[in-house]
Write an enzyme that holds these catalytic residues in place. Structure first.
Site, PDB file in Angstrom:
ATOM      1  N   THR A   1     -41.699  71.717 -69.725  1.00  0.00           N
ATOM      2  CA  THR A   1     -42.769  71.595 -70.724  1.00  0.00           C
ATOM      3  C   THR A   1     -42.245  70.971 -72.018  1.00  0.00           C
ATOM      4  O   THR A   1     -42.987  70.276 -72.715  1.00  0.00           O
ATOM      5  CB  THR A   1     -43.405  72.971 -71.003  1.00  0.00           C
ATOM      6  OG1 THR A   1     -43.659  73.605 -69.758  1.00  0.00           O
ATOM      7  CG2 THR A   1     -44.717  72.847 -71.755  1.00  0.00           C
TER       8      THR A   1
ATOM      9  N   GLN B   1     -42.606  82.131 -77.707  1.00  0.00           N
ATOM     10  CA  GLN B   1     -41.263  81.524 -77.722  1.00  0.00           C
ATOM     11  C   GLN B   1     -40.531  81.923 -78.997  1.00  0.00           C
ATOM     12  O   GLN B   1     -39.320  82.168 -78.998  1.00  0.00           O
ATOM     13  CB  GLN B   1     -41.345  79.988 -77.659  1.00  0.00           C
ATOM     14  CG  GLN B   1     -42.080  79.426 -76.468  1.00  0.00           C
ATOM     15  CD  GLN B   1     -41.395  79.747 -75.153  1.00  0.00           C
ATOM     16  OE1 GLN B   1     -40.192  79.966 -75.107  1.00  0.00           O
ATOM     17  NE2 GLN B   1     -42.166  79.802 -74.088  1.00  0.00           N
TER      18      GLN B   1
ATOM     19  N   TYR C   1     -49.267  76.898 -72.543  1.00  0.00           N
ATOM     20  CA  TYR C   1     -48.737  77.458 -71.276  1.00  0.00           C
ATOM     21  C   TYR C   1     -47.213  77.560 -71.305  1.00  0.00           C
ATOM     22  O   TYR C   1     -46.569  77.040 -72.195  1.00  0.00           O
ATOM     23  CB  TYR C   1     -49.273  76.745 -70.042  1.00  0.00           C
ATOM     24  CG  TYR C   1     -49.122  75.242 -69.878  1.00  0.00           C
ATOM     25  CD1 TYR C   1     -48.183  74.499 -70.570  1.00  0.00           C
ATOM     26  CD2 TYR C   1     -49.950  74.561 -68.986  1.00  0.00           C
ATOM     27  CE1 TYR C   1     -48.058  73.128 -70.380  1.00  0.00           C
ATOM     28  CE2 TYR C   1     -49.830  73.184 -68.790  1.00  0.00           C
ATOM     29  CZ  TYR C   1     -48.874  72.491 -69.495  1.00  0.00           C
ATOM     30  OH  TYR C   1     -48.758  71.149 -69.303  1.00  0.00           O
ATOM     31  N   GLU C   2     -46.688  78.261 -70.342  1.00  0.00           N
ATOM     32  CA  GLU C   2     -45.249  78.578 -70.286  1.00  0.00           C
ATOM     33  C   GLU C   2     -44.802  79.364 -71.509  1.00  0.00           C
ATOM     34  O   GLU C   2     -43.688  79.200 -71.991  1.00  0.00           O
ATOM     35  CB  GLU C   2     -44.385  77.303 -70.164  1.00  0.00           C
ATOM     36  CG  GLU C   2     -44.689  76.385 -69.021  1.00  0.00           C
ATOM     37  CD  GLU C   2     -44.743  77.083 -67.688  1.00  0.00           C
ATOM     38  OE1 GLU C   2     -44.202  78.193 -67.592  1.00  0.00           O
ATOM     39  OE2 GLU C   2     -45.357  76.541 -66.768  1.00  0.00           O
ATOM     40  N   GLY C   3     -45.683  80.222 -71.999  1.00  0.00           N
ATOM     41  CA  GLY C   3     -45.371  81.011 -73.192  1.00  0.00           C
ATOM     42  C   GLY C   3     -45.785  80.222 -74.423  1.00  0.00           C
ATOM     43  O   GLY C   3     -45.263  79.132 -74.681  1.00  0.00           O
TER      44      GLY C   3
END
Ligand SMILES: Cc1cc2nc3c(=O)[nH]c(=O)nc-3n(C[C@H](O)[C@H](O)[C@H](O)COP(=O)(O)OP(=O)(O)OC[C@H]3O[C@@H](n4cnc5c(N)ncnc54)[C@H](O)[C@@H]3O)c2cc1C
Length: 599
Positions: free
Chosen positions: A299, A447, A440-442
């Site tokens: 990402t 993060q 997305y992906e945190g």
């Protein structure tokens, strides 16, 4: 219509001249196949595929989107054929072990191909991108049988993979998930539940889809300690190992969304579907972290991709579009007006994109080389150092680069004026497509908590010290190089400041944990600017050395030095305001009573 040309010169500058990737590969066991000739051939072929096959489908994907027809998802015209070409050329197998049909090449080389396909067409590249994460998970945590059954098919590209975490009531907080896994007598599990927002959850590009699903066993403890991980194929493998009977997995509907229309975002129903446990019961989240780290770096590339795409197109436009005369007097007498690139504020928009795209490229490959070390090195000290640096830099690369990628995409649109808002040029698509990367992906916020809370404060600043030491050594090596003064002095100051502000936040957090949350995104962004400052200084140093040695590419290297200067003078000062806001404390966020936000 927008266009994409692979920035071959810049990719080689970062890989060969700044990071010396050949020396890096020759030092790592099992990476000796990645010779300079091999690297060249791969980059060339990957570039052709991205430019000629994938890029022309970018706008098609946006316009057509995906369709759910008779229970199956149809991808936009050309996606399926392009994917067939992708697997015929062996691209999915590039960084995977020969044991499972892979080519065993380093991860960083695979990421260079992801940069090209991702910039050409992010929506399309998500299909193989998600498979890659599934492969990493099975490769690390699967049994021999699971690897033989699923990994070989995924590596060949005949089957693709997904990542099924999110449920309607549970996104960030996976501890809330409800999907059930009931043990069967034959050792398999019956998986029941609904997952939402599943990228590439269903499509017509591959023979089968292997879902990696988080679910709960009947006796599982509550929260994140009770989550297990399962392989749930759309079709069960038959006795020949091919896609056989259907497995009670279906796409209930497709989400209508802001961007990435060419990628199917599915509601996935698992209705007593047969699943197979990966790793130990209740340890699913640990296994999933493999997937998530690969996906996070993937990402981070999205930030780079949208910055690069926007930059290339807005640069071309700014040289063509004629509006008003330059403030310093006419530049193009023969034309009715000057090209907009003469105007300082247009240049600021362009240089910001350039500094972000080229800086992001350096950060992505710097991080990818840590992945190579972790996966290939046999030296335990080297692995452990690379692993902790990777853990530190992954949330920065993911969140900082996607935040800046969105900013850059927005600047790209601005260069086009009103024409940027019109669909024809693709600039508004670039902005829409880039927005998801911060979610997305945190999300950026998650993060940031991971970075400041887990990676920095919980290690008592050890991982940060590891990075500041690298910068410190670089500054020391260049302290007598007068030409580097303009970079080394501010970098040194920033590096010391990084440690001291961390101490200040850490002290405040002892009495109030909200101080961590309140400082986290500012801290992450500060860290991103600091890492990028180090990489821009390295790029400037390389460019200066090339000029000193004598080169027929002086304009290219000079452009690097000028962009580094722009970064230091125009973007890096953002760290000053970040320090101020970060240290302003939690009170200005937490003191307002919830009821009093709105009247
Ligand atoms: C197009 C698309 C594709 C996706 N693909 C996939 C996929 O393939 N597989 C999959 O499993 N999921 C996928 N997702 C889901 C995605 O990962 C989640 O949307 C994301 O993790 C956030 O979860 P949420 O939407 O439930 O937001 P929530 O968790 O409800 O968060 C809402 C807001 O609160 C903030 N927040 C929450 N907790 C905290 C905290 N402790 N501190 C600070 N802020 C906090 C968040 O940052 C966010 O701003 C996709 C989503 C979309 C839109």
């Amino acid at each position: 219509m927008g266009e994409y040309k692979v920035p071959h010169r810049d990719i080689r500058f970062v890989l060969n001249e700044v990071l010396d990737i050949s020396a890096h590969y020759s030092h790592l066991p099992d990476c000796d196949d990645a010779t300079p000739d091999m690297i060249e051939a791969i980059l060339d072929e990957g570039g052709k595929f991205a430019e000629r096959v994938i890029a022309p489908l970018n706008q098609v994907g946006d316009k057509q989107g995906c369709l759910l027809e008779n229970g199956t998802v149809k991808t936009p015209d050309g996606f399926k054929e392009a994917y067939q070409q992708y697997i015929d050329s062996g691209w999915p197998s590039l960084p995977h072990s020969p044991e499972w049909g892979g080519q065993g090449l380093p991860e960083s080389l695979g990421l260079a191909i992801s940069e090209m396909t991702g910039t050409a067409n992010w929506s399309w590249s998500m299909y193989p991108g998600l498979s890659h994460g599934a492969m990493c998970t099975i490769e690390q945590h699967g049994t021999q049988e699971q690897k033989e059954t699923y990994l070989t098919k995924l590596v060949s590209g005949k089957w693709t993979g997904t990542m099924c975490l999110t449920e309607s009531h549970c996104g960030t907080d996976l501890g809330l998930l409800r999907t059930k896994a009931t043990p069967n007598d034959d050792g398999s599990y019956s998986i029941s539940g609904t997952k939402i927002f599943i990228s590439a959850g269903d499509h017509d590009m591959a023979e089968n889809i292997v879902h990696i699903v988080l679910a709960r066993l009947p006796d599982a403890p509550a929260g994140t300690k009770g989550i297990s991980l399962f392989i749930v194929p759309r079709q069960l493998p038959n006795s020949e190992g091919e896609a056989g009977e259907s497995n009670h997995v279906s796409c209930g509907s497709l989400e209508h969304k802001m961007g990435i229309h060419g990628n199917s975002t599915c509601v996935m129903n698992f209705d007593n579907a047969k699943g197979f446990l990966i790793g130990a019961p209740n340890k699913g989240l640990n296994c999933m972290f493999t997937f998530m780290n690969a996906a996070r770096l993937g990402t981070a590339i999205q930030g780079l991709a949208h910055a690069e795409w926007g930059f290339q197109n807005s640069y071309r436009y700014a040289r063509d579009r004629l509006q008003m005369r330059a403030l310093t007097g006419t530049k193009e007498e023969s034309k009715p007006a000057d090209p907009i690139i003469v105007h300082p504020e247009v240049r600021k928009l362009l240089l910001t994109q350039k500094a972000i795209a080229e800086g992001a490229r350096a950060m992505v490959y710097f991080t990818a080389m840590l992945v190579d070390k972790v996966t290939h090195s046999k030296n335990t000290k080297e692995v452990s150092e690379a692993d902790s640096l990777l853990a530190f830099i992954t949330p920065i690369a993911k969140a900082f680069l996607t935040e800046l990628g969105f900013e850059a995409a927005n600047h790209g649109l601005q260069v086009f004026g009103g024409h940027g808002y019109i669909a024809e040029w693709g600039m508004e698509q670039n902005v829409r497509d880039s927005r998801i990367s911060m979610l997305y992906e945190g999300t950026t916020q998650i993060q940031a908590l991971d970075l400041l809370g887990r990676k920095v404060l919980m290690t008592k600043g050890e991982s940060l010290k590891q990075f500041t030491k690298i910068i410190h050594l670089f500054c020391k090596e260049n302290t007598n190089d007068k030409k580097m003064d303009e970079f080394i002095k501010p970098l040194n100051k920033l590096n010391k400041e990084w440690g001291s502000i961390t101490m200040k936040v850490g002290m405040k957090a002892i009495t109030n944990r909200d101080e961590v949350g309140a400082a986290s995104v500012d801290f992450l962004m500060y860290s991103g600017y600091a890492v990028l400052a180090y990489l821009w200084a390295r790029m400037a140093k390389t460019a200066q050395e090339k000029i000193k040695q004598g080169t027929n590419e002086e304009a290219f290297y000079q452009s690097k030095i000028t962009t580094a200067r722009f970064y230091y003078q125009r973007l890096l000062p953002r760290t000053n305001s970040l320090i101020e806001t970060m240290l302003s404390g939690a009170d200005n966020l937490m003191s307002l009573d919830e009821e009093s936000f709105m009247f």
